[in-house]
Design an enzyme around this catalytic site. Structure first.
Site, PDB file in Angstrom:
ATOM      1  N   CYS A 213      64.228  19.961  32.016  1.00 40.79           N
ATOM      2  CA  CYS A 213      65.376  19.079  31.792  1.00 40.79           C
ATOM      3  C   CYS A 213      66.688  19.851  31.874  1.00 40.79           C
ATOM      4  O   CYS A 213      67.072  20.556  30.934  1.00 40.79           O
ATOM      5  CB  CYS A 213      65.242  18.395  30.431  1.00 40.79           C
ATOM      6  SG  CYS A 213      66.572  17.239  30.054  1.00 40.79           S
TER       7      CYS A 213
ATOM      8  N   ASP B   5      51.441  32.565  30.908  1.00 41.02           N
ATOM      9  CA  ASP B   5      51.920  33.880  31.350  1.00 41.02           C
ATOM     10  C   ASP B   5      51.860  34.954  30.265  1.00 41.02           C
ATOM     11  O   ASP B   5      51.950  36.143  30.573  1.00 41.02           O
ATOM     12  CB  ASP B   5      53.359  33.782  31.863  1.00 41.02           C
ATOM     13  CG  ASP B   5      53.454  33.065  33.195  1.00 41.02           C
ATOM     14  OD1 ASP B   5      52.402  32.816  33.812  1.00 41.02           O
ATOM     15  OD2 ASP B   5      54.582  32.742  33.622  1.00 41.02           O
TER      16      ASP B   5
ATOM     17  N   ARG C 101      34.213  37.528  44.906  1.00 44.35           N
ATOM     18  CA  ARG C 101      33.464  38.774  45.071  1.00 44.35           C
ATOM     19  C   ARG C 101      32.193  38.535  45.893  1.00 44.35           C
ATOM     20  O   ARG C 101      31.827  39.349  46.738  1.00 44.35           O
ATOM     21  CB  ARG C 101      33.108  39.358  43.710  1.00 44.35           C
ATOM     22  CG  ARG C 101      32.291  40.654  43.783  1.00 44.35           C
ATOM     23  CD  ARG C 101      31.802  41.047  42.400  1.00 44.35           C
ATOM     24  NE  ARG C 101      32.908  41.391  41.525  1.00 44.35           N
ATOM     25  CZ  ARG C 101      33.503  42.579  41.516  1.00 44.35           C
ATOM     26  NH1 ARG C 101      33.099  43.535  42.345  1.00 44.35           N
ATOM     27  NH2 ARG C 101      34.491  42.831  40.689  1.00 44.35           N
TER      28      ARG C 101
ATOM     29  N   GLY D  57      52.510  34.902  37.134  1.00 44.33           N
ATOM     30  CA  GLY D  57      53.143  35.974  36.372  1.00 44.33           C
ATOM     31  C   GLY D  57      54.354  36.496  37.120  1.00 44.33           C
ATOM     32  O   GLY D  57      54.249  37.454  37.878  1.00 44.33           O
TER      33      GLY D  57
END
Length: 319
Positions: free
Chosen positions: A73, A127, A154, A170
């Site tokens: 805002c 964060d 992975r 971040g």
């Protein structure tokens, strides 16, 4: 303190609903009326406010997001906008406000306090970038969301013998990248507190490849730079096929972890206690395993903490 308002502001984080629930139920338990302010400070200015009861917060402790919704805002940054908000609070006879959010939300809480409205700020941001508190609501859940995705990446990275860059949230604080990088066994962790050394990253990747490593993972905080461009540079310098994945807003969603639910519950209840005690302009936090409170402005002036020890450990374990 007869009537307490509660709002969520800025970026959402898992556990905000648990904090709202704690404010509502703790407030009602102590004989207060609780008013839910929808869409943050925008809803405050435009009087999007309704009374909440026990049923209002039934079955929400496990839900991500915020049932009060949230918004940024710009109008509240103006003196005129804040006067509108103050008038709404006076008309509805709201005696104090609990604000759940990050740095910008805390700035707004400070402004409300300066207008004479007792206000307590509760840290809700993935964060973990409010330096006065060890943890913020949502950080633990975001870490686990990222870690789960790292495990999946992975698998495919190993199958194809690739390097994978994973970009996480971040801008100024690299905690998500740091802790998920350590927990996920990343070869390199790139965070704003340290910066980017492309030559060192390439050296580590080639060193790993030469000794037979099947894949490499790099976790990058968004505040350092773009994963896609970095991937192209690494591939050009090393010849290792490199893929980049930007996690984005998936980190903000999902059911909060037990840690975040408990943290949010404790912080929300403490916020109500402070207002009942007529203590405003306070920020709730956690140090060690203890919930505490301090002046909002003092909390905002404490710089983001950087866990150098954990960063060095991650470097050692990534050889």
């Amino acid at each position: 303190m007869k009537t307490i308002g509660v709002l969520t502001s800025g970026g959402d984080s898992p556990g905000m609903n648990a904090a709202i629930r704690a404010v509502v139920r703790s407030g009602i338990y102590n004989g207060c009326k609780i008013m839910g302010i929808k869409q943050g400070y925008s809803g405050l200015i435009n009087a999007k406010i309704e009374e909440m009861n026990l049923s209002s917060v039934a079955d929400i402790i496990h839900r991500g997001g915020t049932i009060l919704r949230t918004a940024r805002c710009e109008e509240f940054r103006t003196e005129e906008g804040r006067k509108k908000a103050l008038n709404v609070l006076k008309v509805l006879k709201i005696d104090g406000v609990v604000v759940i959010g990050g740095d910008g939300s805390f700035q707004g809480a400070k402004k409300l306090s300066e207008l004479g409205i007792p206000t307590v700020a509760v840290p809700g941001t993935i964060d973990n970038d409010l330096g006065y508190s060890d943890y913020t609501i949502g950080f633990d859940t975001a870490m686990n969301t990222v870690l789960d995705a790292i495990s999946k990446i992975r698998d495919t990275s190993t199958s194809h013998g690739r390097a994978n860059i994973i970009e996480v949230m971040g801008r100024h604080c690299g905690d998500i990248a740091l802790y998920t990088g350590l927990a996920g066994g990343a070869e390199s962790i790139i965070i704003p507190e340290v910066g980017l050394d492309i030559d060192e990253i390439c050296r580590k990747l080639l060193q790993g490849k030469n000794r037979g490593k099947l894949h490499s993972l790099i976790v990058l905080a968004e505040g350092v730079g773009g994963a896609i461009d970095l991937g192209k540079i690494i591939e050009e310098k090393t010849g290792i096929e490199t893929r980049s994945t930007v996690f984005g807003h998936i980190q903000r969603g999902g059911s909060p972890t037990a840690f975040d639910r408990i943290l949010a519950s404790k912080m929300g209840a403490r916020a109500v206690d402070l207002l009942i005690e007529e203590k405003g302009n306070r920020a709730v936090g956690i140090k060690g395993n203890q919930i505490f409170d301090m002046d909002i402005e003092e909390a905002l002036n404490i710089e983001n903490k950087f866990d150098q020890e954990t960063f060095e450990l991650a470097k050692i374990l990534s050889i």
